[in-house]
Design a protein around this motif. Structure first.
Motif, PDB file in Angstrom:
ATOM      1  N   LYS A 190       0.852  -1.190   0.000  1.00  0.00           N
ATOM      2  CA  LYS A 190       0.000   0.000   0.000  1.00  0.00           C
ATOM      3  C   LYS A 190       0.889   1.242   0.000  1.00  0.00           C
ATOM      4  N   VAL A 191       0.615   2.150  -0.921  1.00  0.00           N
ATOM      5  CA  VAL A 191       1.431   3.356  -1.048  1.00  0.00           C
ATOM      6  C   VAL A 191       0.528   4.570  -0.881  1.00  0.00           C
ATOM      7  N   SER A 192       0.947   5.521  -0.058  1.00  0.00           N
ATOM      8  CA  SER A 192       0.140   6.714   0.174  1.00  0.00           C
ATOM      9  C   SER A 192       0.333   7.720  -0.963  1.00  0.00           C
ATOM     10  N   SER A 193      -0.609   8.629  -1.103  1.00  0.00           N
ATOM     11  CA  SER A 193      -0.501   9.663  -2.136  1.00  0.00           C
ATOM     12  C   SER A 193       0.696  10.569  -1.861  1.00  0.00           C
ATOM     13  N   ALA A 194       1.011  10.755  -0.574  1.00  0.00           N
ATOM     14  CA  ALA A 194       2.177  11.581  -0.215  1.00  0.00           C
ATOM     15  C   ALA A 194       3.466  10.916  -0.690  1.00  0.00           C
ATOM     16  N   GLN A 195       3.550   9.575  -0.559  1.00  0.00           N
ATOM     17  CA  GLN A 195       4.732   8.848  -1.026  1.00  0.00           C
ATOM     18  C   GLN A 195       4.852   8.909  -2.550  1.00  0.00           C
ATOM     19  N   ILE A 196       3.710   8.794  -3.229  1.00  0.00           N
ATOM     20  CA  ILE A 196       3.712   8.875  -4.692  1.00  0.00           C
ATOM     21  C   ILE A 196       4.210  10.246  -5.145  1.00  0.00           C
ATOM     22  N   ASP A 197       3.730  11.293  -4.490  1.00  0.00           N
ATOM     23  CA  ASP A 197       4.177  12.654  -4.822  1.00  0.00           C
ATOM     24  C   ASP A 197       5.671  12.817  -4.552  1.00  0.00           C
ATOM     25  N   GLN A 198       6.124  12.231  -3.467  1.00  0.00           N
ATOM     26  CA  GLN A 198       7.544  12.319  -3.103  1.00  0.00           C
ATOM     27  C   GLN A 198       8.414  11.607  -4.154  1.00  0.00           C
ATOM     28  N   ILE A 199       7.973  10.443  -4.596  1.00  0.00           N
ATOM     29  CA  ILE A 199       8.710   9.686  -5.614  1.00  0.00           C
ATOM     30  C   ILE A 199       8.721  10.438  -6.938  1.00  0.00           C
ATOM     31  N   SER A 200       7.570  10.994  -7.322  1.00  0.00           N
ATOM     32  CA  SER A 200       7.485  11.758  -8.571  1.00  0.00           C
ATOM     33  C   SER A 200       8.394  12.981  -8.533  1.00  0.00           C
ATOM     34  N   ASP A 201       8.423  13.634  -7.385  1.00  0.00           N
ATOM     35  CA  ASP A 201       9.292  14.797  -7.210  1.00  0.00           C
ATOM     36  C   ASP A 201      10.767  14.396  -7.350  1.00  0.00           C
ATOM     37  N   LEU A 202      11.124  13.266  -6.770  1.00  0.00           N
ATOM     38  CA  LEU A 202      12.502  12.777  -6.877  1.00  0.00           C
ATOM     39  C   LEU A 202      12.853  12.411  -8.322  1.00  0.00           C
ATOM     40  N   THR A 203      11.894  11.820  -9.040  1.00  0.00           N
ATOM     41  CA  THR A 203      12.116  11.495 -10.454  1.00  0.00           C
ATOM     42  C   THR A 203      12.481  12.755 -11.235  1.00  0.00           C
ATOM     43  N   GLU A 204      11.738  13.822 -10.989  1.00  0.00           N
ATOM     44  CA  GLU A 204      12.013  15.084 -11.684  1.00  0.00           C
ATOM     45  C   GLU A 204      13.388  15.628 -11.302  1.00  0.00           C
ATOM     46  N   LYS A 205      13.756  15.501 -10.030  1.00  0.00           N
ATOM     47  CA  LYS A 205      15.065  15.979  -9.586  1.00  0.00           C
ATOM     48  C   LYS A 205      16.193  15.151 -10.195  1.00  0.00           C
ATOM     49  N   ILE A 206      15.990  13.840 -10.276  1.00  0.00           N
ATOM     50  CA  ILE A 206      16.988  12.961 -10.889  1.00  0.00           C
ATOM     51  C   ILE A 206      17.155  13.296 -12.365  1.00  0.00           C
ATOM     52  N   ALA A 207      16.022  13.488 -13.048  1.00  0.00           N
ATOM     53  CA  ALA A 207      16.057  13.753 -14.495  1.00  0.00           C
ATOM     54  C   ALA A 207      16.699  15.087 -14.831  1.00  0.00           C
ATOM     55  N   SER A 208      16.611  16.056 -13.910  1.00  0.00           N
ATOM     56  CA  SER A 208      17.106  17.405 -14.214  1.00  0.00           C
ATOM     57  C   SER A 208      18.408  17.746 -13.487  1.00  0.00           C
ATOM     58  N   SER A 209      18.991  16.760 -12.801  1.00  0.00           N
ATOM     59  CA  SER A 209      20.211  17.029 -12.033  1.00  0.00           C
ATOM     60  C   SER A 209      21.360  17.493 -12.932  1.00  0.00           C
ATOM     61  N   LYS A 210      21.977  18.589 -12.545  1.00  0.00           N
ATOM     62  CA  LYS A 210      23.167  19.084 -13.244  1.00  0.00           C
ATOM     63  C   LYS A 210      24.434  18.702 -12.486  1.00  0.00           C
ATOM     64  N   SER A 211      24.285  18.510 -11.186  1.00  0.00           N
ATOM     65  CA  SER A 211      25.406  18.192 -10.311  1.00  0.00           C
ATOM     66  C   SER A 211      25.457  16.687 -10.065  1.00  0.00           C
ATOM     67  N   PHE A 212      26.628  16.104 -10.236  1.00  0.00           N
ATOM     68  CA  PHE A 212      26.803  14.662  -9.997  1.00  0.00           C
ATOM     69  C   PHE A 212      26.513  14.320  -8.530  1.00  0.00           C
ATOM     70  N   GLY A 213      26.953  15.163  -7.635  1.00  0.00           N
ATOM     71  CA  GLY A 213      26.710  14.937  -6.207  1.00  0.00           C
ATOM     72  C   GLY A 213      25.228  14.923  -5.873  1.00  0.00           C
ATOM     73  N   LYS A 214      24.490  15.889  -6.419  1.00  0.00           N
ATOM     74  CA  LYS A 214      23.034  15.943  -6.189  1.00  0.00           C
ATOM     75  C   LYS A 214      22.346  14.728  -6.798  1.00  0.00           C
ATOM     76  N   PHE A 215      22.791  14.353  -7.993  1.00  0.00           N
ATOM     77  CA  PHE A 215      22.221  13.181  -8.662  1.00  0.00           C
ATOM     78  C   PHE A 215      22.369  11.941  -7.783  1.00  0.00           C
ATOM     79  N   GLU A 216      23.571  11.723  -7.261  1.00  0.00           N
ATOM     80  CA  GLU A 216      23.809  10.580  -6.369  1.00  0.00           C
ATOM     81  C   GLU A 216      22.907  10.644  -5.134  1.00  0.00           C
TER      82      GLU A 216
END
Length: 291
Positions: A190-216
Protein backbone atom coordinates in the motif's frame (compact mmCIF):
# COMPACT_ATOMS: atom_id res chain seq x y z
CA UNK A 1 6.82 -1.23 -9.23
CA UNK A 2 5.85 2.21 -7.93
CA UNK A 3 4.74 3.06 -11.50
CA UNK A 4 1.67 0.89 -10.86
CA UNK A 5 0.49 3.45 -8.30
CA UNK A 6 0.78 6.50 -10.51
CA UNK A 7 4.25 7.81 -9.69
CA UNK A 8 6.27 9.50 -12.41
CA UNK A 9 9.18 7.40 -13.67
CA UNK A 10 12.27 8.23 -15.67
CA UNK A 11 12.68 5.50 -18.30
CA UNK A 12 15.83 4.94 -20.33
CA UNK A 13 15.22 2.80 -23.45
CA UNK A 14 18.11 0.54 -24.40
CA UNK A 15 19.90 0.29 -27.72
CA UNK A 16 19.31 -3.46 -27.59
CA UNK A 17 15.82 -4.66 -28.49
CA UNK A 18 13.95 -7.42 -30.29
CA UNK A 19 13.11 -7.70 -33.99
CA UNK A 20 10.22 -9.64 -35.52
CA UNK A 21 9.50 -10.85 -39.06
CA UNK A 22 6.20 -12.29 -40.31
CA UNK A 23 5.90 -14.48 -43.42
CA UNK A 24 3.22 -16.74 -44.91
CA UNK A 25 3.59 -20.44 -44.11
CA UNK A 26 2.13 -23.71 -45.29
CA UNK A 27 -0.82 -25.01 -43.35
CA UNK A 28 -3.31 -23.03 -41.31
CA UNK A 29 -1.41 -22.59 -38.05
CA UNK A 30 1.08 -20.09 -36.70
CA UNK A 31 4.69 -21.23 -36.43
CA UNK A 32 6.68 -19.19 -33.91
CA UNK A 33 10.48 -19.31 -33.72
CA UNK A 34 12.47 -17.24 -31.20
CA UNK A 35 16.22 -16.81 -31.67
CA UNK A 36 18.86 -15.49 -29.31
CA UNK A 37 21.73 -13.09 -29.96
CA UNK A 38 23.77 -15.88 -31.58
CA UNK A 39 20.94 -16.84 -33.92
CA UNK A 40 20.19 -20.05 -32.01
CA UNK A 41 16.59 -21.13 -31.48
CA UNK A 42 15.60 -20.87 -27.81
CA UNK A 43 11.85 -21.30 -28.24
CA UNK A 44 9.55 -22.83 -30.86
CA UNK A 45 5.80 -23.28 -31.00
CA UNK A 46 2.97 -24.24 -33.31
CA UNK A 47 -0.18 -22.32 -32.33
CA UNK A 48 -3.72 -22.82 -33.59
CA UNK A 49 -5.20 -19.79 -35.33
CA UNK A 50 -8.69 -21.02 -34.44
CA UNK A 51 -8.46 -20.65 -30.68
CA UNK A 52 -4.80 -19.57 -30.19
CA UNK A 53 -3.92 -22.59 -28.07
CA UNK A 54 -0.52 -24.29 -28.43
CA UNK A 55 -0.51 -27.42 -30.57
CA UNK A 56 3.09 -28.17 -29.66
CA UNK A 57 5.90 -26.12 -28.19
CA UNK A 58 9.20 -26.24 -26.34
CA UNK A 59 7.65 -24.19 -23.51
CA UNK A 60 3.87 -24.38 -23.07
CA UNK A 61 3.76 -21.39 -20.70
CA UNK A 62 5.46 -19.10 -23.25
CA UNK A 63 3.30 -20.49 -26.06
CA UNK A 64 0.14 -19.83 -24.05
CA UNK A 65 1.30 -16.25 -23.40
CA UNK A 66 1.89 -15.64 -27.12
CA UNK A 67 -1.56 -17.10 -27.82
CA UNK A 68 -3.05 -14.71 -25.26
CA UNK A 69 -1.34 -11.72 -26.88
CA UNK A 70 -2.50 -12.75 -30.37
CA UNK A 71 -6.07 -13.41 -29.20
CA UNK A 72 -6.16 -9.96 -27.58
CA UNK A 73 -4.78 -8.37 -30.76
CA UNK A 74 -7.55 -10.02 -32.79
CA UNK A 75 -10.13 -8.55 -30.40
CA UNK A 76 -8.69 -5.12 -31.16
CA UNK A 77 -8.44 -5.73 -34.92
CA UNK A 78 -10.31 -8.79 -36.18
CA UNK A 79 -8.89 -8.52 -39.71
CA UNK A 80 -5.15 -8.54 -39.17
CA UNK A 81 -4.81 -12.32 -39.61
CA UNK A 82 -6.95 -12.44 -42.76
CA UNK A 83 -4.04 -11.88 -45.16
CA UNK A 84 -2.80 -15.48 -45.21
CA UNK A 85 -3.98 -18.90 -43.97
CA UNK A 86 -0.86 -19.61 -41.96
CA UNK A 87 2.00 -17.55 -40.61
CA UNK A 88 5.61 -18.01 -39.62
CA UNK A 89 6.86 -15.49 -37.07
CA UNK A 90 10.53 -15.21 -36.21
CA UNK A 91 11.83 -13.04 -33.38
CA UNK A 92 15.47 -12.24 -32.66
CA UNK A 93 16.75 -10.84 -29.38
CA UNK A 94 19.62 -8.35 -29.36
CA UNK A 95 20.27 -8.92 -25.63
CA UNK A 96 20.80 -11.98 -23.47
CA UNK A 97 17.34 -13.50 -22.88
CA UNK A 98 18.07 -13.72 -19.14
CA UNK A 99 18.75 -10.00 -18.78
CA UNK A 100 15.13 -8.93 -18.41
CA UNK A 101 15.46 -5.94 -20.74
CA UNK A 102 11.94 -6.32 -22.10
CA UNK A 103 11.43 -9.48 -24.13
CA UNK A 104 7.69 -9.40 -23.26
CA UNK A 105 7.18 -5.65 -23.77
CA UNK A 106 9.01 -5.60 -27.12
CA UNK A 107 6.93 -8.63 -28.14
CA UNK A 108 3.72 -6.75 -27.32
CA UNK A 109 4.94 -3.66 -29.16
CA UNK A 110 5.90 -5.67 -32.27
CA UNK A 111 2.62 -7.62 -32.34
CA UNK A 112 0.76 -4.29 -32.01
CA UNK A 113 2.63 -2.96 -35.06
CA UNK A 114 1.79 -6.13 -36.97
CA UNK A 115 -1.88 -6.00 -35.96
CA UNK A 116 -2.04 -2.21 -36.45
CA UNK A 117 -3.46 -1.68 -32.97
CA UNK A 118 -2.57 0.62 -30.09
CA UNK A 119 0.28 -1.05 -28.15
CA UNK A 120 -1.06 0.23 -24.82
CA UNK A 121 -4.54 -1.17 -25.46
CA UNK A 122 -2.90 -4.51 -26.23
CA UNK A 123 -0.63 -4.30 -23.18
CA UNK A 124 -3.48 -3.64 -20.75
CA UNK A 125 -5.42 -6.61 -22.14
CA UNK A 126 -2.64 -9.00 -21.19
CA UNK A 127 -0.83 -7.37 -18.26
CA UNK A 128 -1.34 -5.58 -14.93
CA UNK A 129 1.88 -3.62 -15.38
CA UNK A 130 2.02 0.14 -15.82
CA UNK A 131 3.13 -0.07 -19.47
CA UNK A 132 6.31 1.99 -19.09
CA UNK A 133 8.36 -0.80 -20.71
CA UNK A 134 6.03 -0.79 -23.73
CA UNK A 135 6.57 2.97 -23.98
CA UNK A 136 10.33 2.28 -23.98
CA UNK A 137 9.91 -0.16 -26.88
CA UNK A 138 8.68 2.69 -29.08
CA UNK A 139 10.81 5.52 -27.67
CA UNK A 140 13.86 7.04 -29.32
CA UNK A 141 15.45 8.32 -26.12
CA UNK A 142 14.78 8.92 -22.40
CA UNK A 143 11.15 9.53 -21.44
CA UNK A 144 9.15 10.46 -18.37
CA UNK A 145 6.22 8.10 -17.90
CA UNK A 146 3.17 8.22 -15.68
CA UNK A 147 0.08 6.02 -15.53
CA UNK A 148 -2.47 7.40 -13.10
CA UNK A 149 -6.23 6.91 -12.84
CA UNK A 150 -6.30 5.14 -16.21
CA UNK A 151 -4.50 8.06 -17.85
CA UNK A 152 -1.17 7.75 -19.62
CA UNK A 153 1.31 10.59 -19.70
CA UNK A 154 4.44 10.13 -21.81
CA UNK A 155 6.88 12.91 -22.59
CA UNK A 156 10.41 13.14 -23.88
CA UNK A 157 12.95 13.73 -21.14
CA UNK A 158 15.88 16.10 -21.36
CA UNK A 159 17.95 13.64 -19.33
CA UNK A 160 21.41 14.00 -20.85
CA UNK A 161 23.82 14.46 -17.93
CA UNK A 162 27.38 15.60 -18.41
CA UNK A 163 28.37 12.90 -15.93
CA UNK A 164 26.90 9.96 -17.91
CA UNK A 165 30.38 8.40 -18.16
CA UNK A 166 30.14 7.90 -14.39
CA UNK A 167 27.04 5.69 -14.73
CA UNK A 168 27.21 1.89 -15.06
CA UNK A 169 24.61 -0.86 -15.38
CA UNK A 170 25.42 -4.16 -13.69
CA UNK A 171 23.54 -7.40 -14.29
CA UNK A 172 22.90 -9.28 -11.04
CA UNK A 173 22.05 -12.61 -12.64
CA UNK A 174 18.74 -12.96 -10.78
CA UNK A 175 16.15 -12.67 -13.50
CA UNK A 176 12.74 -11.65 -12.13
CA UNK A 177 9.32 -12.66 -13.43
CA UNK A 178 8.00 -9.12 -13.92
CA UNK A 179 4.35 -10.15 -14.19
CA UNK A 180 4.58 -12.15 -10.96
CA UNK A 181 6.44 -9.33 -9.18
CA UNK A 182 3.78 -6.79 -10.20
CA UNK A 183 0.97 -9.14 -9.12
CA UNK A 184 2.58 -9.63 -5.71
CA UNK A 185 3.25 -5.91 -5.38
CA UNK A 186 -0.35 -4.92 -6.16
CA UNK A 187 -1.66 -7.51 -3.68
CA UNK A 188 0.54 -6.68 -0.72
CA UNK A 189 1.93 -3.13 -0.93
CA UNK A 190 0.00 0.00 0.00
CA UNK A 191 1.43 3.36 -1.05
CA UNK A 192 0.14 6.71 0.17
CA UNK A 193 -0.50 9.66 -2.14
CA UNK A 194 2.18 11.58 -0.22
CA UNK A 195 4.73 8.85 -1.03
CA UNK A 196 3.71 8.87 -4.69
CA UNK A 197 4.18 12.65 -4.82
CA UNK A 198 7.54 12.32 -3.10
CA UNK A 199 8.71 9.69 -5.61
CA UNK A 200 7.48 11.76 -8.57
CA UNK A 201 9.29 14.80 -7.21
CA UNK A 202 12.50 12.78 -6.88
CA UNK A 203 12.12 11.50 -10.45
CA UNK A 204 12.01 15.08 -11.68
CA UNK A 205 15.07 15.98 -9.59
CA UNK A 206 16.99 12.96 -10.89
CA UNK A 207 16.06 13.75 -14.50
CA UNK A 208 17.11 17.41 -14.21
CA UNK A 209 20.21 17.03 -12.03
CA UNK A 210 23.17 19.08 -13.24
CA UNK A 211 25.41 18.19 -10.31
CA UNK A 212 26.80 14.66 -10.00
CA UNK A 213 26.71 14.94 -6.21
CA UNK A 214 23.03 15.94 -6.19
CA UNK A 215 22.22 13.18 -8.66
CA UNK A 216 23.81 10.58 -6.37
CA UNK A 217 21.95 12.03 -3.39
CA UNK A 218 18.55 11.94 -5.14
CA UNK A 219 19.23 8.40 -6.39
CA UNK A 220 20.03 7.22 -2.87
CA UNK A 221 16.95 8.92 -1.39
CA UNK A 222 14.78 7.32 -4.08
CA UNK A 223 16.23 3.90 -3.26
CA UNK A 224 15.62 4.34 0.47
CA UNK A 225 11.99 5.39 -0.03
CA UNK A 226 11.23 2.43 -2.31
CA UNK A 227 13.02 0.15 0.16
CA UNK A 228 10.84 1.38 3.03
CA UNK A 229 7.67 0.91 0.96
CA UNK A 230 8.63 -2.63 -0.09
CA UNK A 231 10.08 -3.43 3.35
CA UNK A 232 13.36 -4.48 1.72
CA UNK A 233 16.91 -3.46 2.48
CA UNK A 234 18.41 -1.27 -0.27
CA UNK A 235 20.75 -3.24 -2.53
CA UNK A 236 23.83 -1.22 -1.55
CA UNK A 237 23.40 -2.02 2.15
CA UNK A 238 22.75 -5.65 1.24
CA UNK A 239 25.64 -6.35 -1.13
CA UNK A 240 27.79 -3.29 -1.86
CA UNK A 241 28.19 -1.48 1.47
CA UNK A 242 31.85 -0.65 0.79
CA UNK A 243 31.23 0.79 -2.69
CA UNK A 244 32.16 4.47 -2.95
CA UNK A 245 29.24 5.54 -5.18
CA UNK A 246 25.45 5.18 -5.16
CA UNK A 247 23.77 1.93 -6.15
CA UNK A 248 20.11 1.70 -7.20
CA UNK A 249 17.87 -1.26 -8.01
CA UNK A 250 16.01 -1.14 -11.32
CA UNK A 251 12.80 -2.74 -12.61
CA UNK A 252 11.48 -5.51 -10.39
CA UNK A 253 13.46 -4.55 -7.28
CA UNK A 254 16.51 -6.66 -6.47
CA UNK A 255 16.39 -8.54 -9.76
CA UNK A 256 17.90 -8.02 -13.14
CA UNK A 257 19.99 -4.84 -13.19
CA UNK A 258 21.30 -2.13 -10.90
CA UNK A 259 22.73 1.26 -11.81
CA UNK A 260 25.88 2.39 -10.05
CA UNK A 261 27.50 5.82 -9.98
CA UNK A 262 31.27 6.12 -9.78
CA UNK A 263 33.73 9.01 -9.91
CA UNK A 264 36.65 6.57 -9.92
CA UNK A 265 38.44 5.34 -13.10
CA UNK A 266 36.42 2.93 -15.26
CA UNK A 267 38.90 0.09 -14.72
CA UNK A 268 38.68 0.47 -10.94
CA UNK A 269 34.86 0.47 -11.06
CA UNK A 270 34.79 -2.62 -13.29
CA UNK A 271 37.27 -4.40 -11.01
CA UNK A 272 35.13 -3.72 -7.92
CA UNK A 273 32.05 -5.43 -9.37
CA UNK A 274 34.04 -8.24 -11.03
CA UNK A 275 35.63 -9.00 -7.67
CA UNK A 276 32.09 -9.31 -6.31
CA UNK A 277 31.35 -11.92 -9.00
CA UNK A 278 29.47 -9.76 -11.51
CA UNK A 279 30.80 -10.04 -15.06
CA UNK A 280 28.27 -7.95 -16.98
CA UNK A 281 29.08 -4.27 -16.34
CA UNK A 282 27.86 -1.94 -19.09
CA UNK A 283 28.76 1.76 -19.31
CA UNK A 284 25.83 4.14 -19.89
CA UNK A 285 26.85 5.10 -23.44
CA UNK A 286 26.96 1.46 -24.55
CA UNK A 287 23.47 0.59 -23.36
CA UNK A 288 21.15 3.60 -23.48
CA UNK A 289 19.38 4.62 -26.68
CA UNK A 290 20.04 8.13 -27.93
CA UNK A 291 23.77 7.98 -27.36
Amino acid sequence: EYCENGAKALALPTKLGQSMTVKPSRGSDLIWVAKDTEGNKWFEAQISLLDFTPIKSTDDQKAAYIGKVLKSAVRLNSEFLDKWNGFKVETTLEFDKDWGLGSSSTLIYNVALWAEVNPYFLHFKVSNGSGYDVACAGAEGPIEYRFNDDQLSISQSDFNPKFKDKLFFIYLGQKQDSALEVEQYLKTIKVSSAQIDQISDLTEKIASSKSFGKFEQHLQTHEEIIGSILNRKPIKKEHFSNFWGSVKSLGAWGGDFIVATSDQPVKETMTYFKNKGYETIIPYRELILGE
